[in-house]
Scaffold this motif. Structure first.
Motif, PDB file in Angstrom:
ATOM      1  N   CYS A  12      -8.465 -11.170   3.252  1.00  0.00           N
ATOM      2  CA  CYS A  12      -7.105 -11.447   3.686  1.00  0.00           C
ATOM      3  C   CYS A  12      -6.711 -10.410   4.730  1.00  0.00           C
ATOM      4  N   ASP A  16      -1.466 -12.577   5.854  1.00  0.00           N
ATOM      5  CA  ASP A  16      -1.490 -12.998   4.456  1.00  0.00           C
ATOM      6  C   ASP A  16      -0.629 -12.059   3.606  1.00  0.00           C
ATOM      7  N   ARG A  20       2.503 -12.929   1.033  1.00  0.00           N
ATOM      8  CA  ARG A  20       2.511 -12.527  -0.374  1.00  0.00           C
ATOM      9  C   ARG A  20       3.690 -11.592  -0.681  1.00  0.00           C
ATOM     10  N   HIS A  23       6.697 -13.677  -1.166  1.00  0.00           N
ATOM     11  CA  HIS A  23       6.648 -14.227  -2.529  1.00  0.00           C
ATOM     12  C   HIS A  23       7.137 -13.178  -3.531  1.00  0.00           C
ATOM     13  N   ALA A  24       6.620 -11.964  -3.404  1.00  0.00           N
ATOM     14  CA  ALA A  24       6.996 -10.894  -4.330  1.00  0.00           C
ATOM     15  C   ALA A  24       8.504 -10.643  -4.292  1.00  0.00           C
ATOM     16  N   ALA A  59       1.894 -10.592  -6.727  1.00  0.00           N
ATOM     17  CA  ALA A  59       2.034 -10.897  -5.295  1.00  0.00           C
ATOM     18  C   ALA A  59       2.117  -9.621  -4.463  1.00  0.00           C
ATOM     19  N   ASP A  62      -1.284  -8.089  -4.205  1.00  0.00           N
ATOM     20  CA  ASP A  62      -2.065  -8.818  -3.195  1.00  0.00           C
ATOM     21  C   ASP A  62      -1.692  -8.343  -1.793  1.00  0.00           C
ATOM     22  N   ALA A  63      -0.402  -8.230  -1.523  1.00  0.00           N
ATOM     23  CA  ALA A  63       0.051  -7.807  -0.197  1.00  0.00           C
ATOM     24  C   ALA A  63      -0.501  -6.427   0.146  1.00  0.00           C
ATOM     25  N   CYS A  66      -4.328  -6.524   0.636  1.00  0.00           N
ATOM     26  CA  CYS A  66      -4.695  -7.229   1.878  1.00  0.00           C
ATOM     27  C   CYS A  66      -4.622  -6.292   3.077  1.00  0.00           C
ATOM     28  N   ARG A  72      -8.193  -9.165  -1.533  1.00  0.00           N
ATOM     29  CA  ARG A  72      -7.350  -9.213  -2.726  1.00  0.00           C
ATOM     30  C   ARG A  72      -8.178  -9.768  -3.867  1.00  0.00           C
TER      31      ARG A  72
END
Length: 143
Positions: A12, A16, A20, A23-24, A59, A62-63, A66, A72
């Motif tokens: 990612c 990306d 994310r 989203h978080a 999330a 992941d961010a 990435c 991730r």
């Protein structure tokens, strides 16, 4: 021969990470809104809020990974995500600690047969907020 890692990851990038992180932020905002609702014995609002904080933490993790690592976790085990987050420098250890707390809450919040207490839900918001804030720092430092 060394043991082979079973942790799956996916590649990612910063774009990306931005998605994310949105989203978080969204999961965390809705968790706050849910906890601000008046108590209703016919609903499970504290469990819903806690569940949303788990999603926010994942999330945000992941961010951060990435941007910091270019990958991730895609593993079925969230423990692998905690291990991956821990490798971010600086700040990965603290993020991993809060993510681990959220992962420990996940089963009760999302699949459990008991309601999450208001205090435990509030704690989960605190943990998620720290991960989200740290992920914002990681993403903002990236080129």
């Amino acid at each position: 021969m060394s043991p082979r890692s079973t942790a799956r990851t996916g590649t990612c990038d910063r774009n990306d990470a931005v998605v994310r992180l949105r989203h978080a932020d969204s999961f965390l905002m809705v968790a706050d809104l849910v906890l601000d609702q008046p108590d209703d014995p016919n609903l499970a609002l504290t469990s819903v809020a806690a569940s949303l904080t788990v999603l926010a933490g994942i999330a945000a993790a992941d961010a951060a990974t990435c941007v910091a690592l270019g990958r991730r976790s895609r593993s079925q085990s969230h423990v692998d995500a905690v291990s991956l987050v821990k490798t971010i420098t600086p700040g990965g250890e603290a993020m991993a600690k809060d993510l681990d707390r959220l992962i420990d809450l996940k089963d009760d919040a999302q699949y459990g047969m008991i309601l999450i207490s208001h205090d435990r839900a509030k704690s989960s918001v605190t943990w998620a907020r720290r991960i989200v804030d740290a992920a914002h720092v990681v993403v903002s430092r990236a080129p």
